[in-house]
Scaffold this motif. Structure first.
Motif, PDB file in Angstrom:
ATOM      1  N   LYS A 115     -21.100  52.152  18.204  1.00 44.09           N
ATOM      2  CA  LYS A 115     -22.472  52.215  17.694  1.00 44.09           C
ATOM      3  C   LYS A 115     -22.751  53.580  17.062  1.00 44.09           C
ATOM      4  O   LYS A 115     -23.330  53.659  15.977  1.00 44.09           O
ATOM      5  CB  LYS A 115     -23.474  51.966  18.833  1.00 44.09           C
ATOM      6  CG  LYS A 115     -23.604  50.532  19.259  1.00 44.09           C
ATOM      7  CD  LYS A 115     -24.648  50.427  20.366  1.00 44.09           C
ATOM      8  CE  LYS A 115     -24.793  49.032  20.873  1.00 44.09           C
ATOM      9  NZ  LYS A 115     -25.766  48.940  21.984  1.00 44.09           N
ATOM     10  N   ILE A 116     -22.303  54.624  17.737  1.00 42.39           N
ATOM     11  CA  ILE A 116     -22.517  55.976  17.227  1.00 42.39           C
ATOM     12  C   ILE A 116     -21.751  56.164  15.925  1.00 42.39           C
ATOM     13  O   ILE A 116     -22.267  56.713  14.948  1.00 42.39           O
ATOM     14  CB  ILE A 116     -22.120  57.036  18.282  1.00 42.39           C
ATOM     15  CG1 ILE A 116     -23.076  56.954  19.455  1.00 42.39           C
ATOM     16  CG2 ILE A 116     -22.085  58.424  17.679  1.00 42.39           C
ATOM     17  CD1 ILE A 116     -22.655  57.826  20.646  1.00 42.39           C
ATOM     18  N   SER A 117     -20.490  55.678  15.869  1.00 44.49           N
ATOM     19  CA  SER A 117     -19.697  55.866  14.659  1.00 44.49           C
ATOM     20  C   SER A 117     -20.285  55.093  13.485  1.00 44.49           C
ATOM     21  O   SER A 117     -20.260  55.536  12.345  1.00 44.49           O
ATOM     22  CB  SER A 117     -18.257  55.501  14.895  1.00 44.49           C
ATOM     23  OG  SER A 117     -18.124  54.115  15.130  1.00 44.49           O
ATOM     24  N   PHE A 118     -20.838  53.893  13.709  1.00 40.51           N
ATOM     25  CA  PHE A 118     -21.462  53.109  12.641  1.00 40.51           C
ATOM     26  C   PHE A 118     -22.798  53.748  12.219  1.00 40.51           C
ATOM     27  O   PHE A 118     -23.197  53.656  11.076  1.00 40.51           O
ATOM     28  CB  PHE A 118     -21.694  51.657  13.067  1.00 40.51           C
ATOM     29  CG  PHE A 118     -20.455  50.808  13.004  1.00 40.51           C
ATOM     30  CD1 PHE A 118     -19.728  50.703  11.838  1.00 40.51           C
ATOM     31  CD2 PHE A 118     -20.043  50.072  14.125  1.00 40.51           C
ATOM     32  CE1 PHE A 118     -18.608  49.908  11.784  1.00 40.51           C
ATOM     33  CE2 PHE A 118     -18.927  49.290  14.063  1.00 40.51           C
ATOM     34  CZ  PHE A 118     -18.188  49.208  12.892  1.00 40.51           C
ATOM     35  N   PHE A 119     -23.462  54.361  13.154  1.00 45.67           N
ATOM     36  CA  PHE A 119     -24.746  54.994  12.858  1.00 45.67           C
ATOM     37  C   PHE A 119     -24.575  56.170  11.905  1.00 45.67           C
ATOM     38  O   PHE A 119     -25.408  56.390  11.040  1.00 45.67           O
ATOM     39  CB  PHE A 119     -25.402  55.435  14.170  1.00 45.67           C
ATOM     40  CG  PHE A 119     -26.776  55.999  13.976  1.00 45.67           C
ATOM     41  CD1 PHE A 119     -27.839  55.193  13.596  1.00 45.67           C
ATOM     42  CD2 PHE A 119     -27.014  57.353  14.158  1.00 45.67           C
ATOM     43  CE1 PHE A 119     -29.093  55.713  13.417  1.00 45.67           C
ATOM     44  CE2 PHE A 119     -28.268  57.885  13.974  1.00 45.67           C
ATOM     45  CZ  PHE A 119     -29.309  57.062  13.611  1.00 45.67           C
ATOM     46  N   PHE A 120     -23.466  56.892  12.051  1.00 45.47           N
ATOM     47  CA  PHE A 120     -23.237  58.070  11.214  1.00 45.47           C
ATOM     48  C   PHE A 120     -22.505  57.735   9.937  1.00 45.47           C
ATOM     49  O   PHE A 120     -22.252  58.612   9.125  1.00 45.47           O
ATOM     50  CB  PHE A 120     -22.478  59.148  11.987  1.00 45.47           C
ATOM     51  CG  PHE A 120     -23.319  59.791  13.049  1.00 45.47           C
ATOM     52  CD1 PHE A 120     -24.451  60.519  12.715  1.00 45.47           C
ATOM     53  CD2 PHE A 120     -23.003  59.672  14.392  1.00 45.47           C
ATOM     54  CE1 PHE A 120     -25.221  61.117  13.675  1.00 45.47           C
ATOM     55  CE2 PHE A 120     -23.774  60.266  15.366  1.00 45.47           C
ATOM     56  CZ  PHE A 120     -24.889  60.996  15.014  1.00 45.47           C
ATOM     57  N   ILE A 121     -22.171  56.532   9.695  1.00 49.71           N
ATOM     58  CA  ILE A 121     -21.465  56.201   8.451  1.00 49.71           C
ATOM     59  C   ILE A 121     -22.422  56.016   7.307  1.00 49.71           C
ATOM     60  O   ILE A 121     -23.501  55.758   7.234  1.00 49.71           O
ATOM     61  CB  ILE A 121     -20.603  54.934   8.605  1.00 49.71           C
ATOM     62  CG1 ILE A 121     -19.503  55.194   9.604  1.00 49.71           C
ATOM     63  CG2 ILE A 121     -20.054  54.485   7.308  1.00 49.71           C
ATOM     64  CD1 ILE A 121     -18.600  54.038   9.829  1.00 49.71           C
TER      65      ILE A 121
END
Length: 121
Positions: A115-121
């Motif tokens: 979730k965090i990695s998709f949020f920062f993409i």
């Protein structure tokens, strides 16, 4: 109309030689119908058990009693768990639960990271 004459209980009578011969002929005729080539021509004689009625009934009673006791001994042979076995199984269950919880925690952490990695993409 009296029902006693047609009562189901009958007095056992002795057989005459003529009745015995008629019965033997009937058995021989029955034997001829079912006899194979390897069987003897003469019908085998009926097996006569010379034991008393008491001995015959006693044998039946003993065999049924043994069968009943065997059935109960099989049921009684199944025993419960002793304390050590119960403790061991409890420890196994706890270990299994801990493993499942750890696996679920790892899955949650992986989901949070995604979730965090998709949020920062």
């Amino acid at each position: 109309m009296s029902n006693q004459s047609s009562s189901s209980t009958s007095v056992k009578q002795f057989l005459t030689e003529e009745q015995i011969e008629i019965e033997r002929q009937r058995r021989q005729a029955d034997w001829e119908r079912v006899r194979s080539a390897a069987d003897p021509v003469e019908a085998p004689a009926e097996v006569f058990d010379s034991r008393s009625l008491y001995e015959k009934l006693k044998e039946q009673h003993d065999s049924k009693k043994k069968e009943f006791e065997d059935m109960w001994s099989a049921k009684n042979s199944i025993r419960g768990l002793d304390e050590d076995e119960s403790d061991f199984l409890t420890r196994l269950d706890r270990a299994k639960l801990e493993k499942q919880r750890a696996l679920k925690r790892l899955e949650q952490e992986d989901i949070e990271e995604l979730k965090i990695s998709f949020f920062f993409i």
